[in-house]
Design a protein around this motif. Structure first.
Motif, PDB file in Angstrom:
ATOM      1  N   LEU A 180       4.942 105.928  30.216  1.00 29.95           N
ATOM      2  CA  LEU A 180       6.270 105.793  30.055  1.00 29.95           C
ATOM      3  C   LEU A 180       6.889 106.318  31.091  1.00 29.95           C
ATOM      4  O   LEU A 180       8.425 106.117  31.238  1.00 29.95           O
ATOM      5  N   THR A 181       6.471 107.291  31.708  1.00 24.83           N
ATOM      6  CA  THR A 181       6.969 107.774  32.972  1.00 24.83           C
ATOM      7  C   THR A 181       7.141 106.623  33.934  1.00 24.83           C
ATOM      8  O   THR A 181       8.251 106.518  34.726  1.00 24.83           O
ATOM      9  N   ALA A 182       6.167 105.931  34.124  1.00 21.32           N
ATOM     10  CA  ALA A 182       6.041 104.834  34.992  1.00 21.32           C
ATOM     11  C   ALA A 182       7.032 103.649  34.640  1.00 21.32           C
ATOM     12  O   ALA A 182       7.840 103.188  35.314  1.00 21.32           O
ATOM     13  N   ALA A 183       7.390 103.378  33.353  1.00 25.13           N
ATOM     14  CA  ALA A 183       8.300 102.695  32.841  1.00 25.13           C
ATOM     15  C   ALA A 183       9.730 102.837  33.126  1.00 25.13           C
ATOM     16  O   ALA A 183      10.565 102.064  33.402  1.00 25.13           O
ATOM     17  N   GLY A 184      10.116 104.154  33.094  1.00 23.01           N
ATOM     18  CA  GLY A 184      11.224 104.734  33.318  1.00 23.01           C
ATOM     19  C   GLY A 184      11.526 104.669  34.773  1.00 23.01           C
ATOM     20  O   GLY A 184      12.591 104.125  35.195  1.00 23.01           O
ATOM     21  N   ALA A 185      10.286 104.782  35.665  1.00 23.57           N
ATOM     22  CA  ALA A 185      10.508 104.600  37.112  1.00 23.57           C
ATOM     23  C   ALA A 185      10.731 103.143  37.335  1.00 23.57           C
ATOM     24  O   ALA A 185      11.516 103.011  38.444  1.00 23.57           O
ATOM     25  N   ALA A 186      10.054 102.111  36.547  1.00 27.44           N
ATOM     26  CA  ALA A 186      10.536 100.935  37.091  1.00 27.44           C
ATOM     27  C   ALA A 186      11.745 100.358  36.857  1.00 27.44           C
ATOM     28  O   ALA A 186      12.065  99.293  37.134  1.00 27.44           O
ATOM     29  N   CYS A 187      12.731 101.167  36.151  1.00 29.87           N
ATOM     30  CA  CYS A 187      13.908 100.689  35.910  1.00 29.87           C
ATOM     31  C   CYS A 187      14.784 100.658  37.197  1.00 29.87           C
ATOM     32  O   CYS A 187      15.637  99.970  37.341  1.00 29.87           O
ATOM     33  N   VAL A 188      14.268 101.230  38.338  1.00 32.92           N
ATOM     34  CA  VAL A 188      14.972 101.152  39.443  1.00 32.92           C
ATOM     35  C   VAL A 188      14.892  99.698  40.053  1.00 32.92           C
ATOM     36  O   VAL A 188      15.817  99.330  40.967  1.00 32.92           O
ATOM     37  N   PHE A 189      14.358  98.710  39.667  1.00 38.53           N
ATOM     38  CA  PHE A 189      14.184  97.684  39.904  1.00 38.53           C
ATOM     39  C   PHE A 189      15.060  96.666  39.218  1.00 38.53           C
ATOM     40  O   PHE A 189      15.751  95.657  39.950  1.00 38.53           O
ATOM     41  N   ILE A 190      15.828  97.190  38.189  1.00 41.40           N
ATOM     42  CA  ILE A 190      16.927  96.521  37.508  1.00 41.40           C
ATOM     43  C   ILE A 190      18.244  97.201  37.382  1.00 41.40           C
ATOM     44  O   ILE A 190      19.291  96.423  37.176  1.00 41.40           O
ATOM     45  N   LEU A 191      18.216  98.321  37.740  1.00 38.07           N
ATOM     46  CA  LEU A 191      19.498  99.379  37.582  1.00 38.07           C
ATOM     47  C   LEU A 191      20.075  99.449  39.138  1.00 38.07           C
ATOM     48  O   LEU A 191      19.325  99.752  40.099  1.00 38.07           O
ATOM     49  N   ASN A 192      21.329  99.498  39.196  1.00 39.19           N
ATOM     50  CA  ASN A 192      22.165  99.793  40.323  1.00 39.19           C
ATOM     51  C   ASN A 192      22.025 101.509  40.543  1.00 39.19           C
ATOM     52  O   ASN A 192      21.995 102.269  39.708  1.00 39.19           O
ATOM     53  N   SER A 193      21.562 101.699  41.646  1.00 43.92           N
ATOM     54  CA  SER A 193      21.242 103.214  42.191  1.00 43.92           C
ATOM     55  C   SER A 193      22.461 103.935  42.035  1.00 43.92           C
ATOM     56  O   SER A 193      22.336 105.290  42.064  1.00 43.92           O
ATOM     57  N   SER A 194      23.811 103.628  41.727  1.00 37.81           N
ATOM     58  CA  SER A 194      24.747 104.256  41.641  1.00 37.81           C
ATOM     59  C   SER A 194      25.056 104.591  40.110  1.00 37.81           C
ATOM     60  O   SER A 194      26.182 105.282  39.860  1.00 37.81           O
ATOM     61  N   GLN A 195      24.366 104.096  39.126  1.00 38.03           N
ATOM     62  CA  GLN A 195      24.765 104.139  37.732  1.00 38.03           C
ATOM     63  C   GLN A 195      23.983 105.431  37.263  1.00 38.03           C
ATOM     64  O   GLN A 195      23.251 105.876  36.492  1.00 38.03           O
ATOM     65  N   ARG A 196      25.026 106.638  37.526  1.00 40.97           N
ATOM     66  CA  ARG A 196      24.755 107.928  37.166  1.00 40.97           C
ATOM     67  C   ARG A 196      24.788 108.248  35.904  1.00 40.97           C
ATOM     68  O   ARG A 196      24.180 109.096  35.158  1.00 40.97           O
ATOM     69  N   LYS A 197      25.719 107.441  35.077  1.00 40.82           N
ATOM     70  CA  LYS A 197      25.751 107.511  33.588  1.00 40.82           C
ATOM     71  C   LYS A 197      24.513 107.506  32.826  1.00 40.82           C
ATOM     72  O   LYS A 197      24.328 108.015  31.793  1.00 40.82           O
ATOM     73  N   ASN A 231       9.878 111.419  29.011  1.00 41.34           N
ATOM     74  CA  ASN A 231       9.270 111.028  30.062  1.00 41.34           C
ATOM     75  C   ASN A 231      10.017 109.770  30.667  1.00 41.34           C
ATOM     76  O   ASN A 231       9.989 109.663  32.014  1.00 41.34           O
ATOM     77  N   PHE A 232      10.354 109.069  29.770  1.00 40.85           N
ATOM     78  CA  PHE A 232      10.986 107.714  30.480  1.00 40.85           C
ATOM     79  C   PHE A 232      12.171 108.248  31.118  1.00 40.85           C
ATOM     80  O   PHE A 232      12.110 107.566  32.567  1.00 40.85           O
ATOM     81  N   PRO A 233      13.243 109.049  31.067  1.00 41.25           N
ATOM     82  CA  PRO A 233      14.331 109.396  31.695  1.00 41.25           C
ATOM     83  C   PRO A 233      13.857 110.094  33.333  1.00 41.25           C
ATOM     84  O   PRO A 233      14.393 110.384  34.152  1.00 41.25           O
ATOM     85  N   GLU A 234      12.817 110.711  32.945  1.00 37.92           N
ATOM     86  CA  GLU A 234      12.289 111.712  33.947  1.00 37.92           C
ATOM     87  C   GLU A 234      11.616 110.949  35.011  1.00 37.92           C
ATOM     88  O   GLU A 234      11.909 111.022  36.361  1.00 37.92           O
TER      89      GLU A 234
END
Length: 280
Positions: free
Chosen positions: A21-38, A179-182
């Motif tokens: 799940l840590t890896a799944a959270g990290a994988a969100c970098v492929f679909i989220l804009n890096s400026s989406q701090r919210k 761990n997902f958001p971590e």
């Protein structure tokens, strides 16, 4: 996790889930804009709520029950309190040795690609690498007590009415949820700092790799040293609570998204509480 198998094997399965799940959270970098701090702050708030609920229902409650059997109802708080303080102090020492220094916020606000001066760009790149390393080390070190908590949970399973396979399983699921958001908290700032998506993902998932190792260590400790069981459960809880109060909540409040993070914390707490009560 499979009911009835060896606690060490349970721990390996549980911590592989949390790492995944840590890896799944990290994988969100492929679909989220890096400026989406919210998104990041809301996720961190949710993780904080999950960890706070898990620290009580999956760790402190069975710790108190075990301590009641050995110290009586009047003094059961003593070993649990000692364990909480020891766990918090352990994370405090880690923070002193390897300070995070607001690395997430700094990385999100800077981008070496935007600097046209070559010398300045090289200096920024060096600084970014140091900040990236600090971020990875900090979150990796924070994953150590979480991995140990899963191991302690499975090692202590069936020792009391509260310390059951279900509570250990729920703890693993809860830690996996936080761990997902971590994982995202590592990969998204790295992407914002100018690193490639693949590299950002790689280091994001790598931060959870320590959990299976320390999970097995925690499981073996409580399996072969039952006398420390109450202390070990409280130690894991104290470490998790300290991480939430000292790191996750402050980090989620730094960029003007405090209300989103706070309500996400409430939601995370309720979700984990519901999970423990209904499935425990």
């Amino acid at each position: 996790m499979i009911r009835g198998i060896d606690p060490t094997a349970q721990t390996v399965l549980g911590t592989l889930l949390t790492w995944g799940l840590t890896a799944a959270g990290a994988a969100c970098v492929f679909i989220l804009n890096s400026s989406q701090r919210k998104v990041l702050d809301g996720s961190l708030g949710f993780a904080a709520g999950v960890m706070l609920a898990a620290s009580y229902w999956s760790l402190l409650k069975p710790s108190l029950e075990i301590a009641t059997g050995s110290h009586g109802e009047q003094w059961c708080f003593i070993p649990t309190s000692i364990g909480i303080v020891a766990g918090a102090f352990f994370v405090y020492i880690v923070d002193v040795v390897i300070p995070e220094n607001n690395t997430v916020r700094i990385l999100m606000e800077t981008n070496p690609k935007k600097d046209d001066d070559h010398t300045r760009r090289m200096q920024d790149a060096s600084l970014q690498w140091k900040r990236m390393l600090m971020l990875i080390i900090a979150i990796t070190m924070h994953n150590i007590p979480e991995g140990m908590a899963v191991g302690v949970g499975f090692g202590a399973a069936n020792s009391t009415d509260a310390a059951t396979f279900a509570s250990a399983r729920n703890l693993a699921i809860g830690i996996g949820m936080q761990n997902f958001p971590e994982g995202l908290a590592v990969s998204l700032p790295l992407r914002a700092a100018g690193f490639s998506k693949k590299m950002s993902f790689w280091y994001g998932q790598l931060s959870g790799a320590v959990e299976p190792i320390f999970g097995v260590i925690g499981c073996l400790l409580v399996t072969y040293a039952q006398v420390i069981l109450s202390y070990a459960l409280a130690f894991a809880a104290g470490a998790m609570i300290y991480v939430v109060v000292d790191d996750i909540i402050p980090e989620s409040q730094q960029c003007g998204n405090g209300r989103i993070a706070s309500w996400s914390t409430i939601v995370g707490f309720i979700v984990m509480m519901t999970l423990d009560v209904t499935l425990g």
